[in-house]
Design an enzyme around this catalytic site. Structure first.
Site, PDB file in Angstrom:
ATOM      1  N   TYR A 135       1.067   9.627   4.081  1.00 47.00           N
ATOM      2  CA  TYR A 135       1.518   8.662   5.093  1.00 47.00           C
ATOM      3  C   TYR A 135       2.996   8.308   4.862  1.00 47.00           C
ATOM      4  CZ  TYR A 135       2.368   4.192   7.332  1.00 47.00           C
ATOM      5  OH  TYR A 135       2.944   3.173   8.049  1.00 47.00           O
ATOM      6  N   HIS A 181      -6.649  -4.304   7.062  1.00 50.94           N
ATOM      7  CA  HIS A 181      -5.618  -5.231   6.597  1.00 50.94           C
ATOM      8  C   HIS A 181      -6.213  -6.560   6.124  1.00 50.94           C
ATOM      9  CE1 HIS A 181      -3.110  -2.519   9.192  1.00 50.94           C
ATOM     10  NE2 HIS A 181      -2.541  -2.438   8.001  1.00 50.94           N
TER      11      HIS A 181
HETATM   12  N1  UDP Z   1      -6.611  -6.132   0.001  1.00 52.25           N
HETATM   13  C1  UDP Z   1      -7.751  -6.620  -0.636  1.00 52.25           C
HETATM   14  N2  UDP Z   1      -8.943  -6.522   0.029  1.00 52.25           N
HETATM   15  C2  UDP Z   1      -9.066  -5.969   1.268  1.00 52.25           C
HETATM   16  C3  UDP Z   1      -7.893  -5.488   1.911  1.00 52.25           C
HETATM   17  C4  UDP Z   1      -6.675  -5.585   1.238  1.00 52.25           C
HETATM   18  O1  UDP Z   1      -7.697  -7.118  -1.754  1.00 52.25           O
HETATM   19  O2  UDP Z   1     -10.186  -5.892   1.788  1.00 52.25           O
HETATM   20  C5  UDP Z   1      -5.311  -6.225  -0.692  1.00 52.25           C
HETATM   21  C6  UDP Z   1      -4.628  -4.886  -0.918  1.00 52.25           C
HETATM   22  O3  UDP Z   1      -5.069  -4.302  -2.140  1.00 52.25           O
HETATM   23  C7  UDP Z   1      -3.154  -5.283  -0.945  1.00 52.25           C
HETATM   24  C8  UDP Z   1      -3.094  -6.495  -0.006  1.00 52.25           C
HETATM   25  O4  UDP Z   1      -4.443  -6.959   0.125  1.00 52.25           O
HETATM   26  O5  UDP Z   1      -2.796  -5.723  -2.223  1.00 52.25           O
HETATM   27  C9  UDP Z   1      -2.571  -6.134   1.373  1.00 52.25           C
HETATM   28  O6  UDP Z   1      -3.294  -5.011   1.835  1.00 52.25           O
HETATM   29  P1  UDP Z   1      -3.192  -4.481   3.327  1.00 52.25           P
HETATM   30  O7  UDP Z   1      -4.154  -3.348   3.460  1.00 52.25           O
HETATM   31  O8  UDP Z   1      -3.339  -5.635   4.279  1.00 52.25           O
HETATM   32  O9  UDP Z   1      -1.690  -3.980   3.477  1.00 52.25           O
HETATM   33  P2  UDP Z   1      -0.853  -2.932   2.584  1.00 52.25           P
HETATM   34  O10 UDP Z   1      -0.160  -3.759   1.546  1.00 52.25           O
HETATM   35  O11 UDP Z   1      -1.808  -1.930   2.025  1.00 52.25           O
HETATM   36  O12 UDP Z   1       0.108  -2.369   3.573  1.00 52.25           O
END
Ligand code: UDP
Length: 325
Positions: free
Chosen positions: A140, A188
């Site tokens: 990605y 997210h």
């Molecule tokens: N996260 C989490 N549980 C979930 C989804 C996300 O703990 O069910 C955490 C993820 O590991 C990251 C943060 O939340 O540290 C943001 O994740 P997201 O997928 O929203 O965005 P990214 O940072 O991956 O673009």
């Protein structure tokens, strides 16, 4: 100004279309509706089509006279990109090239591109500025970085000028309550926590509590969708005024941990949210925070909704509307 918004039926694209219409632009949306929603296109004309279809692109550009093209249509799931890189290189790179080649053919030379913090890979320092090394660690991130490099070459060879905006964590929803996040599947953090608050899922799993951060959970830079779109609008002004390609990191410059996000969601919703402790998610750096000072100084960008409470309350207002299909 006549603006083509590719992916304008999606989360970020649909908020952008609303802002462009408020600014008096004539908007055309091109979207294959694989993830977008027809009813999210609140303004302008919707042309249903796919970037893989060069005839459809020819038909579009031969009948319109666009000043600027904005490109929000891409595949965005990191895990899926590792399992199925072919999809990512086709959708995010090859199809973007179809779009760029059509622009060159029809002499449309201003382009705004949705890029990502994933181009930087594992942070070598924090906050991350524009010159941070680009060492993406998944297909990605690589697909987006490839497009940024293609854009440099297209500028040199064809004078196609572009603004690449590297998003950190886009979130929140239209404060008027008309638009919001409707990903399927939703991955997210904020919408997932709010779905748990609304009783649509039983709990939220925290991916890792043993990071080297104050509370052990990952820290991210959450930027409100309206502020993100405002930066795109300022990017269009910059291209019009200076006709110069630029790259900007977009974030609040403020990090919040997963635990802090959950706590704010509890506060805003007044609901109890069941939290499970899970394993770390592969490829998640401990801290991802933007240094967005270049966008602030060069674009005169002033993020408005910088408080996590405001971001979450707009997202909650949207969640309560229940549009999750
Ligand atoms: N996260 C989490 N549980 C979930 C989804 C996300 O703990 O069910 C955490 C993820 O590991 C990251 C943060 O939340 O540290 C943001 O994740 P997201 O997928 O929203 O965005 P990214 O940072 O991956 O673009």
């Amino acid at each position: 100004m006549k603006i083509l918004v590719v992916g304008g039926a999606g989360y970020i694209g649909s908020h952008m279309v609303k802002l462009l219409a408020q600014q008096g632009c004539k908007v055309t949306v091109f979207d294959n509706l694989s993830f977008g929603h027809v009813d999210a296109v609140l303004h302008g004309a919707l042309v249903v089509g796919d970037l893989a279809d060069t005839q459809a692109l020819d038909a579009l550009f031969s009948t319109h006279d666009f000043d600027v093209v904005m490109h929000f249509a891409s595949s965005i799931l990191v895990g899926e990109s590792v399992q199925n890189p072919a999809k990512y290189y086709r959708n995010n790179v090859a199809n973007t090239q179809n779009l760029l080649d059509t622009m060159v053919k029809y002499d449309v030379k201003k382009f705004i591109f949705s890029s990502t913090a994933a181009i930087f890979g594992e942070p070598q320092y924090t906050p991350i500025d524009e010159v941070h090394p680009k060492l993406p660690i998944n297909p990605y991130g690589r697909s987006k970085w490839m497009v940024e490099q293609i854009l440099e070459d297209y500028d040199r060879a064809y004078a196609l000028k572009s603004i690449c905006l590297r998003y950190f964590n886009a979130c929140g929803a239209d404060p008027d309550g008309k638009l919001g996040e409707r990903h399927d599947p939703e991955t997210h953090l904020i919408p997932l926590v709010l779905q748990a608050a609304a009783g649509k899922r039983d709990n939220i799993t925290v991916f890792g509590q043993d990071y080297g951060t104050p509370d052990g959970t990952c820290i991210r830079d959450y930027i409100h969708i309206v502020d993100l779109c405002q930066a795109h609008w300022l990017g269009i002004q910059h291209l019009s005024n200076y006709n110069q390609s630029k790259r900007y990191n977009l974030g609040n410059g403020d990090g919040f941990s997963v635990q802090q996000v959950i706590d704010v969601c509890k506060l805003v919703t007044g609901k109890d949210i069941s939290v499970l402790c899970g394993e770390r998610r592969e490829g998640d750096p401990a801290i991802l925070v933007a240094d967005a000072s270049l966008a602030v100084s060069e674009l005169a960008w002033k993020p408005r909704y910088v408080k996590l409470e405001e971001i979450v309350s707009h997202a909650w207002q949207w969640e309560l509307k229940g549009k999750d299909d």
